[in-house]
Design an enzyme around this catalytic site. Structure first.
Site, mmCIF file in Angstrom:
data_model
loop_
_atom_site.group_PDB
_atom_site.id
_atom_site.type_symbol
_atom_site.label_atom_id
_atom_site.label_comp_id
_atom_site.label_asym_id
_atom_site.label_seq_id
_atom_site.Cartn_x
_atom_site.Cartn_y
_atom_site.Cartn_z
ATOM 1 C CG PHE A 130 -2.041 1.316 1.160
ATOM 2 C CD1 PHE A 130 -3.095 1.011 0.474
ATOM 3 C CD2 PHE A 130 -1.622 2.419 1.579
ATOM 4 C CE1 PHE A 130 -4.200 1.902 0.452
ATOM 5 C CE2 PHE A 130 -2.514 3.573 1.559
ATOM 6 C CZ PHE A 130 -3.848 3.329 0.653
ATOM 7 C CG ASP A 215 5.359 3.244 1.774
ATOM 8 O OD1 ASP A 215 5.568 3.851 3.156
ATOM 9 O OD2 ASP A 215 4.500 3.251 1.304
ATOM 10 C CE LYS A 244 -0.575 5.276 7.638
ATOM 11 N NZ LYS A 244 -1.681 5.516 7.797
HETATM 12 N N1 PMP Z 1 2.263 4.208 2.469
HETATM 13 C C1 PMP Z 1 1.806 3.374 3.578
HETATM 14 C C2 PMP Z 1 2.805 2.130 3.951
HETATM 15 C C3 PMP Z 1 0.507 3.716 4.221
HETATM 16 O O1 PMP Z 1 0.189 2.564 5.202
HETATM 17 C C4 PMP Z 1 -0.183 4.644 3.832
HETATM 18 C C5 PMP Z 1 -1.332 4.879 4.484
HETATM 19 N N2 PMP Z 1 -1.992 4.027 5.047
HETATM 20 C C6 PMP Z 1 0.155 5.538 2.731
HETATM 21 C C7 PMP Z 1 1.394 5.226 2.246
HETATM 22 C C8 PMP Z 1 -0.480 6.880 2.479
HETATM 23 O O2 PMP Z 1 -0.432 7.755 3.408
HETATM 24 P P1 PMP Z 1 -1.310 8.898 3.375
HETATM 25 O O3 PMP Z 1 -2.856 8.299 3.931
HETATM 26 O O4 PMP Z 1 -1.071 9.729 4.515
HETATM 27 O O5 PMP Z 1 -1.316 9.555 1.953
#
Ligand code: PMP
Length: 395
Positions: A130, A215, A244
Site C-alpha cells: 500500500f 515506504d 503518519k
Molecule cells: N504508505 C503506507 C505504507 C501507508 O500505510 C499509507 C497509509 N495507510 C500511505 C502510504 C499513504 O499515506 P497517506 O494516507 O498519508 O497519504
C-alpha cells in the site's frame, strides 16, 4: 445525530462524532469514552493531544505559519537535519501526506532513471503493498482490483509477490529504475517478510544498479521498534518515505534520499505546504520525544506485554496466532469475523481495526500504558468470546 448529508461518501463510518482525545482515549459527542488502539490509523505516535504537540503548535503558530515554500524556514531546516542524522540518508523533502511523499519518490526514481540508467522508469512493487491514493501511488499499490477503479491506471509499475526476492530479480529489466516496498506490509495485513528479505533486496538492487526505496510511512518513527524498521536489518536504502507518526497527528510526511539520488532540479518538485514551519515544528517535537532513551525503553516493554497478551488470547479463543512487531500487531482469526469483532469491541468502548476479513490490527499510541494494554486485552477477549462460535472463555 444529524446525517452528514453535506459530506461526500468515501467510506462507512460508525454513528457518533468524535470530539476530544487525550492519550489513548477518545470521546464522542455523547460523552462516551473509547480506548483507542487505532490512533488515527497509526498516526498519533504520542497519543491524542500530547502536550509536546500542543506546545509546538502554540509556539510556532505565534511566530510563523507559512512564509511560502520559496523561502527557507528554521523548523524545516532543523527537521531535515534531525531526521538525516538518524539514518543513512542525506536530504529530505517534506510533504503533507504519505501518498505525496511516495509520489515524490516515484518522480525522483523516474528522474534518476532518465539521468543514470538510460531512461529507465519502471518501479517494481509488491502485491498487497500500500502506497497511497493518488493516481500514481494507487498504481504502485498492490490492492486487488485497485487498478480498475479509475482507468486508465498509470503505467510504469510491475508487481511481484511480497517476500520473494527471486521474483524481484526476474522483474528487474533495462527499464527498471527502482524497487519500492514496505519493510512490513501494514494495510496488506501486517505481513512480516522472512528474515533477510530486506538485506537480500539491498544486495540485489545494488548488484543490478537500481534504487531500493522503502515506504516507512506506517513502519517508521518507532512503530515497529527501531526508529525506522529497516534499521533492524542493518541495511541502507537509497530512498525512504515517512508519514503518519512523524507528525503525531498533524499532516506531515517526508521523502528522504541519498545524496547521489537527489537529482530534482528547481521546479521539478514542490507544493504550497511543503515544509511549512508549523508542521515541521511538530515533527521536531515528536522526534525529540521518540528519541528520549527512557521513553524508548518503556515503550519496548509495553509492546512486549501487548504481544504476549495477544498471544495468550489467540490460544484461548482458537485463533491462528499473531504477527507484527512493536506496536504494529495483528491477531489472526480462524474465521472471517474481523468486522464483527471490531463492532463488538466498539460496543465495549474499544477501537481496533480490521484490514482483512480475518485479521484484527492493533496500532496504539507509543505512549500507551501497561494498564491500558491490559484493559484492551480484556475488552478484546470479551468481544472474541461473544463473536467467535465455541469461544466462551476469557483469555
Ligand atoms: N504508505 C503506507 C505504507 C501507508 O500505510 C499509507 C497509509 N495507510 C500511505 C502510504 C499513504 O499515506 P497517506 O494516507 O498519508 O497519504
Amino acid at each position: 445525530m444529524n446525517p452528514p448529508d453535506a459530506l461526500m461518501t468515501v467510506t462507512e463510518r460508525p454513528p457518533g462524532v468524535m470530539v476530544r482525545g487525550e492519550g489513548s482515549w477518545l470521546w464522542d459527542e455523547a460523552g462516551r469514552r473509547y480506548l483507542d488502539f487505532v490512533q488515527g490509523w497509526a498516526v498519533n505516535a504520542l497519543g491524542h493531544a500530547p502536550p509536546e504537540i500542543q506546545n509546538a503548535l502554540a509556539a510556532q503558530s505565534g511566530l510563523l505559519l507559512t512564509p511560502s515554500p520559496a523561502f527557507h524556514n528554521r523548523p524545516q531546516i532543523e527537521l531535515a537535519r534531525a531526521l538525516t542524522a538518524q539514518c543513512s540518508l542525506d536530504r529530505a523533502f517534506f510533504t503533507s501526506t504519505g501518498a505525496e511523499a511516495n509520489e515524490g519518490a516515484i518522480k525522483l526514481a523516474r528522474k534518476w532513471g532518465q539521468r543514470q540508467r538510460g531512461g529507465a522508469f519502471e518501479i517494481v512493487t509488491t502485491h498487497g503493498g500500500f502506497h497511497g491514493r493518488t493516481l500514481a501511488t494507487m498504481a504502485a499499490t498492490g490492492k486487488p482490483g485497485w487498478d480498475a477503479i479509475f482507468p486508465p491506471a498509470m503505467p510504469g509499475f510491475r508487481k511481484v509477490p511480497f517476500g520473494d526476492v527471486g521474483a524481484v530479480a526476474k522483474a528487474i529489466g533495462d527499464e527498471t529504475a527502482a524497487v519500492l516496498v514496505e519493510p512490513i506490509q501494514g494495510e496488506g495485513g501486517v505481513v512480516v517478510p522472512a528474515e533477510g528479505y530486506l538485506r537480500d533486496l539491498r544486495d540485489l538492487t545494488a548488484r543490478r544498479g537500481v534504487l531500493l526505496m522503502l515506504d516507512e510511512v506506517q513502519t517508521g518513527m518507532g512503530r515497529t521498534g527501531p526508529l525506522f524498521a529497516h534499521q533492524a536489518d542493518g541495511i541502507e536504502p537509497d530512498v525512504m518515505t515517512l508519514g503518519k507518526g512523524i507528525g503525531g497527528g498533524v499532516p506531515l510526511a517526508a521523502l528522504l534520499a541519498k545524496e547521489a539520488v537527489c537529482c530534482f532540479e528547481p521546479g521539478d518538485q514542490g507544493g504550497t505546504y511543503a515544509g511549512n514551519p508549523l508542521m515541521a515544528a511538530v515533527g521536531l517535537a515528536v522526534l525529540e520525544r521518540l528519541l528520549d532513551p527512557a521513553f524508548v525503553a518503556a515503550r519496548l516493554q509495553v509492546a512486549v506485554r501487548l504481544a504476549a497478551g495477544l498471544d495468550r488470547i489467540s490460544r484461548t479463543h482458537g485463533c491462528l496466532g499473531i504477527r507484527g512487531r512493536g506496536f504494529l500487531l495483528a491477531l489472526r482469526l480462524a474465521t472471517p469475523a474481523s468486522g464483527d469483532v471490531v463492532r463488538a469491541c466498539f460496543e465495549r468502548g474499544g477501537l481496533v481495526n480490521a484490514p482483512r476479513p480475518d485479521l484484527i490490527r492493533l496500532m496504539p499510541a507509543l505512549t500507551v500504558t501497561a494498564s491500558e494494554v491490559d484493559q484492551m486485552l480484556e475488552l478484546l477477549s470479551d468481544a472474541l468470546a461473544e463473536v467467535l462460535p465455541g469461544s466462551r472463555t476469557r483469555g
